[in-house]
Every structure is written in structure tokens, then in C-alpha cells.
Scaffold this active site. Structure first.
Site, PDB file in Angstrom:
ATOM      1  N   HIS A 122       0.871  -1.184   0.000  1.00 15.15           N
ATOM      2  CA  HIS A 122       0.000   0.000   0.000  1.00 15.15           C
ATOM      3  C   HIS A 122       0.907   1.234   0.000  1.00 15.15           C
ATOM      4  O   HIS A 122       2.005   1.202   0.574  1.00 15.15           O
ATOM      5  CB  HIS A 122      -0.841  -0.045   1.277  1.00 15.15           C
ATOM      6  N   ASP A 202       3.154  -4.129   8.170  1.00 11.65           N
ATOM      7  CA  ASP A 202       1.892  -3.392   8.102  1.00 11.65           C
ATOM      8  C   ASP A 202       0.749  -4.398   8.275  1.00 11.65           C
ATOM      9  O   ASP A 202       0.421  -5.150   7.361  1.00 11.65           O
ATOM     10  CB  ASP A 202       1.814  -2.694   6.731  1.00 11.65           C
ATOM     11  N   GLN A 205      -4.551  -4.884   7.295  1.00  9.65           N
ATOM     12  CA  GLN A 205      -5.626  -5.763   6.810  1.00  9.65           C
ATOM     13  C   GLN A 205      -5.666  -7.090   7.548  1.00  9.65           C
ATOM     14  O   GLN A 205      -6.513  -7.933   7.261  1.00  9.65           O
ATOM     15  CB  GLN A 205      -5.484  -6.005   5.295  1.00  9.65           C
ATOM     16  N   LYS A 228     -10.349  -0.349  10.218  1.00  8.85           N
ATOM     17  CA  LYS A 228     -10.484  -1.561   9.394  1.00  8.85           C
ATOM     18  C   LYS A 228     -10.875  -2.746  10.272  1.00  8.85           C
ATOM     19  O   LYS A 228     -10.960  -3.865   9.805  1.00  8.85           O
ATOM     20  CB  LYS A 228      -9.162  -1.907   8.713  1.00  8.85           C
ATOM     21  N   CYS A 365      -4.707   2.227  -3.753  1.00  9.29           N
ATOM     22  CA  CYS A 365      -3.476   2.787  -3.152  1.00  9.29           C
ATOM     23  C   CYS A 365      -2.288   1.850  -3.334  1.00  9.29           C
ATOM     24  O   CYS A 365      -1.451   1.718  -2.430  1.00  9.29           O
ATOM     25  CB  CYS A 365      -3.652   3.108  -1.677  1.00  9.29           C
TER      26      CYS A 365
HETATM   27  N1  PLP Z   1      -1.883  -0.228   4.846  1.00  7.41           N
HETATM   28  C1  PLP Z   1      -2.799  -0.973   4.232  1.00  7.41           C
HETATM   29  C2  PLP Z   1      -2.430  -2.365   3.781  1.00  7.41           C
HETATM   30  C3  PLP Z   1      -4.082  -0.471   4.009  1.00  7.41           C
HETATM   31  O1  PLP Z   1      -5.003  -1.227   3.400  1.00  7.41           O
HETATM   32  C4  PLP Z   1      -4.374   0.851   4.424  1.00  7.41           C
HETATM   33  C5  PLP Z   1      -5.690   1.450   4.135  1.00  7.41           C
HETATM   34  O2  PLP Z   1      -6.348   1.114   3.185  1.00  7.41           O
HETATM   35  C6  PLP Z   1      -3.389   1.584   5.090  1.00  7.41           C
HETATM   36  C7  PLP Z   1      -2.163   1.013   5.280  1.00  7.41           C
HETATM   37  C8  PLP Z   1      -3.674   2.953   5.623  1.00  7.41           C
HETATM   38  O3  PLP Z   1      -4.406   2.834   6.812  1.00  7.41           O
HETATM   39  P1  PLP Z   1      -4.986   4.097   7.600  1.00  7.41           P
HETATM   40  O4  PLP Z   1      -6.253   4.478   6.914  1.00  7.41           O
HETATM   41  O5  PLP Z   1      -5.224   3.600   8.991  1.00  7.41           O
HETATM   42  O6  PLP Z   1      -3.957   5.157   7.583  1.00  7.41           O
END
Ligand code: PLP
Length: 562
Positions: A122, A202, A205, A228, A365
């Protein structure tokens, strides 16, 4: 049959006054999930009964708020099995958490010249590393996936081979937000640790779907996002090994994060407060802790239910020959991206949106991944514990019908068919047709038919200089012999362009330079007003409306030159 979890989600409550929920099939939980009742209750209780700041006041409700806030930290600690609650920093989300890490690293932390990231990353776990690479003159290396976004045994071998003593940082998602792939992060982190690299996982998800144990993963940093995982927006978690957090520089300065302040210098608190400058999102942290408790208490049942849904979806979707499922289907959360033969993901998403099915199309993204997969975007179906089989069936029926609609939209309509016996102009004829078409389905069908009438810009002329930036699908426009020609990868946008261009080209062919109409057509406002008069933009997403503005601006620019 009663649904195992719906009663825990007020969105699905029949008393939901918006009523929209009743007619929405929500398949976009990877973008943000619906909020569970315990999370909403925790926020409400704080705001209603003991709203006060934390770590400051000595009075009763301030003590209560501080106690609950710190208890939320302990809940987050046990949720990911962190050794110590001091290793849990509350942030505004996963993006902020990763930015805190990237901004806080100094040259002495970096035992190598390479940052390794996974191909499906992402932007939140990519752009901060690009910035860091510039700051310290490091190179960013991508760990590629196999064909179709697959992670295979060979992929793992390759990735492990890429982690070397040159690796300064390994940044990888636990679960891909585009493909659903669950990556074997423990194996990757073990190698990173042997090579002296910092590992950042990260888990955005992962949180709502799989158990997380940061001690087993043995990463240096792990991040989560509350919205999420059934909690509020604006809250997330940064986990870091205590030593790692201690040596990281803070990047948000102010109240709460300091120990003492003089005119010429300040001392900072120890972690985690060192990273929580300003008043934190107290209600958010409480909602996150409540959501984490909900997930933990129901973990087995959630997993079982989601797997049933996912298998059903997979079986039905793979039976549709026009659909290609991207990424892994075995080691996966209940999320999948699909590519549909010749149908732009945005076209399908907007058709589904009109049928009450909420899901996401586009690059999610992860733009570089789209390039690697050789697609402009994907259609992503992301499930959560509140979905049910009937929704999957309705979704499959809708997608099949939409595919059939596209295929039947292949008949070619000659321009003459739009000119009636009274020799109405094309423009007037289209206006009549669109204004009598009621609802999206009819207008959508008209657009699909119209797409055949677009004066097509030849493939060799679809070059950068004719490219219209800022659209969700690719669009090229140019002028030949005083007539506009265009192309778009989206059939709906080709239809829209056909409608717009036919009106403009018709006016241009009158070659009446002084005519008021001609001058009017030259204006961006006129073009948008024209599309509005056909009742089209109201059915489009904001992204598509932004794209229409860019198209109209480009046309105005082109017309000013002829
Ligand atoms: N990392 C991943 C894999 C995501 O899917 C997302 C959001 O879609 C993010 C980071 C960003 O998360 P946040 O909205 O909490 O900043």
C-alpha cells in the site's frame, strides 16, 4: 437463519433511520469496516459520562478517562501479544504509525543501503520509505510476486534471498489490501533480523481477520488501523520493540510528549508517550479496545464464518469465465481482486453501486502493483464477519447480469439512428433519449450503446501529449480536421465522450466562428452543464466527476487552438 454477528453491528439494525443500510450490500470492508456496537458504546460512554483529558487532571472523571485509556493500551498489547504495554503507541491510523517510524530513524539505525518492500505494498508502506531513501541515499528494492499476483514457494525463496546484509529495512504487509495474500512475515523477519535489518510489518488488513502475535513474528515494528477492524476512524496502533521505540526520534512535538521544557531545550517522555504529542484520540482508543475484545471473543466463529463466505464467493466467481481472480486464494483473508475481460473495473463498480452493491474499484493505493499486474485497476470484494451468503449470491447475479449487458451492448448504432425523421440534430436527439431514460440502468445502457459512436483516436495517437490526467480510467483526446477524437479504456467513459464530442463536433461542423453557440461550446462550464442536463453526473462517483472536469478542460484547451 439468524446471522451470527449482525446484531452486533448497528449499521444492520432495522431501526437504522438512514434505511440506506437496508438496501446496501457492503463489500468494501477493506476500505473501512462497519463499526461494532461495543466500539460505538465505548466511544459514547466516554463522550457522555466522563469526557476529560488523560494524564493531566487529578479529578475523578480525568482519572477514570486515564485509567480506561491505559487499559485500552493493555488490550492492544494483549491483542498482538506484545511483551509490554509501553510498546503500544496510539496513532491516528496505520499511515501515521509508519510515518512515525520512517521520520524517526537516523543514519545510525541503518545497517545497509537498501530498503526492501513487497510488490503489493500500500502507498502508506511505500511512500514514507521513498522519502527515507532520499534522505539517507538508500535504494528501494521491490520483492516481486509471481504471475497474477501469486505468492508461491518460489516467491518466498526469492524474497528470502533478497534480504541480505545490504538490507537496512524490510517493509512488508502482513496481508495485501489488494490481493488478500497472507505473507509469511515471521520467516521474512527472522531473515531480516539475522541480517541486521529493521523489520516493519503493516498489519492493517490482518487485524480483523487473523490472529497476530508480534513475538512469534519477531518484527521490530507492527502497525494496525482501528477503522479496518470494527472501530472508529482516526485511531491506530504502532507497536515497536521497546529498545527500538526508545531510540526512535519523535516527530510530533508539543504537550503530553515532554518531560520538561525550558526556553532553549526540552526533555521528552519515554515511549509510548514520547510519540503521543497533543491530546490523543481518547474515544477512538476506547473504541479500538472494545473492537479488539469483540474480535478476540469471537475469533474462531468469525474465522469460520468468513471462510465459508470466501469459499462460496470463490467457487461462484471462478465459474464466470470472463473473470480472472488475482492473487492467492488459499492463504488469503476473505478479500479478492478480480479483473474482468474488457470491462473496466470502474464501469463495473459504478453499475454495481447503482444496484446497491458497495465495493471498490481502482488501484487501491497500490499503483505500482497495478503496473506489475498489467491492469489499470481491479474490482475488489472485501468481506467481513457481518456479510452473509445471500449477499454473495446477489452480488454474483448482479455481476453476471452486468457482464451480459456489456456483451449485448456490442450492436453498432449508426449516427443516423439518432436523427429522427424531423431531422433533429444528434445533440437534440441524445438530449431527448437521455432525459426520457429514467434511472441509472437506462442511462447506463444508453452510454454503453453510445460508446460505439465515439470517433476513435487511433492507437498510435494515444500518446502522452494527448493523455488527460486526473481521470480514473485512461483517456486520450485530440483534434483532427476540426473534429474531436478520443479514446478511453472505460466503455462508460467512451459513451460519455461520444455524447459530449458529438454535440461539440456537430457545432464545430457548422463552422460558424461568430456564433454564440460555438463560443459557448468552447467553455468548460458549458460542457459540464450539457452533461448535467442529460442527468449523468449525479450517477457518477466523485472520482469520475473529477475526471469529467479534466476532460472538459482539455477539450476547451484543444478548441482554443483551432
Ligand atoms: N496499509 C494498508 C495495507 C491499508 O489497506 C491501508 C488502508 O487502506 C493503510 C495502510 C492505511 O491505513 P490508515 O487508513 O489507517 O492510515
Amino acid at each position: 437463519m439468524t446471522h451470527p454477528f449482525r446484531s452486533q453491528f448497528p449499521f444492520y439494525n432495522s431501526a437504522n433511520s438512514s434505511n440506506v443500510a437496508q438496501s446496501t450490500i457492503y463489500l468494501d470492508s477493506a476500505a473501512t469496516s462497519q463499526k461494532c456496537k461495543p466500539a460505538l458504546d465505548a466511544m459514547n460512554e466516554y463522550n457522555l459520562y466522563y469526557a476529560s483529558n488523560v494524564h493531566r487532571g487529578g479529578y475523578k472523571i480525568a482519572q477514570q478517562a486515564t485509567k480506561k485509556y491505559e487499559a485500552a493500551r493493555s488490550t492492544a498489547q494483549s491483542f498482538i501479544n506484545a511483551p509490554n504495554s509501553k510498546e503500544i503507541v496510539f496513532t491516528s491510523g496505520a499511515t501515521e504509525a509508519i510515518n512515525i517510524i520512517a521520520a524517526g530513524l537516523r543514519a545510525e539505525h541503518l545497517n545497509g543501503k537498501e530498503i526492501l518492500i513487497c510488490e503489493s505494498e500500500h502507498h502508506a508502506n511505500l511512500v514514507p520509505w521513498q522519502m527515507l531513501a532520499k534522505r539517507f541515499d538508500l535504494s528501494l528494492k521491490v520483492m516481486p510476486l509471481a504471475e497474477n499476483g501469486q505468492f508461491t514457494d518460489a516467491t518466498l525463496e526469492m524474497w528470502l534471498g533478497m534480504i541480505t546484509i545490504n538490507t537496512a529495512i524490510l517493509a512488508c504487509a502482513h496481508v495485501s489490501n489488494v490481493l488478500g495474500n497472507i505473507y509469511p512475515v515471521a520467516k521474512l523477519c527472522a531473515k531480516a533480523s539475522r541480517m541486521g535489518a529493521i523489520s516493519v510489518i503493516d498489519g492493517t488488513q490482518a487485524g480483523a481477520h487473523i490472529a497476530i502475535d508480534v513475538q512469534k513474528i519477531a518484527c521490530d515494528f507492527y502497525v494496525l488501523s482501528g477503522h479496518k477492524m470494527y472501530a472508529a476512524t482516526g485511531i491506530g496502533v504502532l507497536y515497536g520493540k521497546y529498545n527500538a521505540l526508545e531510540s526512535l526520534l519523535p516527530s510530533k512535538f508539543g504537550g503530553e510528549m515532554i518531560r520538561s521544557v525550558r526556553w532553549d531545550s526540552s526533555d521528552f517522555q519515554a515511549p509510548p508517550l514520547k510519540f503521543e504529542g497533543g491530546t490523543p484520540n481518547i474515544a477512538g482508543a476506547l473504541s479500538l479496545a472494545a473492537a479488539m475484545n469483540f474480535i478476540v471473543e469471537n475469533a474462531d466463529a468469525i474465522h469460520k464464518h468468513e471462510q465459508i463466505l470466501y469459499k462460496e464467493l470463490l467457487a461462484k466467481i471462478t465459474s464466470v469465465s470472463a473473470i480472472n481472480v488475482l492473487g492467492n486464494v488459499d492463504e488469503s483473508i476473505p478479500l479478492m481482486s478480480i479483473d474482468i475481460n474488457d470491462i473496466h473495473a470502474h464501469d463495473m463498480a459504478s453499475a454495481l453501486a447503482q444496484q446497491g452493491i458497495a465495493l471498490r474499484a481502482g488501484h487501491h493505493c497500490a499503483m505500482p502493483l497495478m503496473d506489475a499486474l498489467n491492469v489499470e485497476g481491479t474490482l475488489r470484494i472485501s468481506l467481513a464477519c457481518y456479510n452473509d451468503i445471500s449477499e454473495i449470491n446477489l452480488f454474483i447475479d448482479a455481476i453476471k447480469n452486468n457482464i451480459a449487458d456489456y456483451d449485448s451492448g456490442t450492436e453498432t448504432l449508426s449516427k443516423q439512428q439518432f436523427i429522427d425523421n424531423n431531422a433533429l440534430s444528434i445533440k437534440a436527439s441524445l438530449q431527448t433519449q437521455f432525459s426520457t431514460a429514467t434511472g441509472w440502468n437506462e442511462k447506463h445502457r444508453l452510454l454503453l450503446l453510445q460508446s460505439k459512436n465515439l470517433p476513435l483516436l487511433a492507437p498510435e495517437n494515444r500518446v502522452d501529449s494527448n493523455f488527460v490526467g486526473g481521470c480514473e480510467s485512461s483517456v486520450w483526446i485530440d483534434v483532427y480536421n476540426n473534429q474531436l477524437m478520443a479514446y478511453s479504456s472505460s466503455k462508460v467513459i467512451r459513451g460519455l465522450l461520444a455524447v459530449l464530442l458529438s454535440a461539440i463536433n456537430e457545432t464545430l461542423s457548422l463552422k460558424d466562428d461568430n456564433s454564440e453557440t460555438t463560443n459557448l461550446v468552447y467553455s468548460t462550464e458549458y460542457q459540464l452543464a450539457y452533461l448535467n442536463s442529460l442527468g449523468l453526473p449525479m450517477y457518477f462517483s466523485q472520482g469520475r466527476r473529477d475526471g469529467m472536469l479534466q476532460i472538459a478542460k482539455r477539450i476547451t484547451q484543444l478548441l482554443s487552438k483551432i
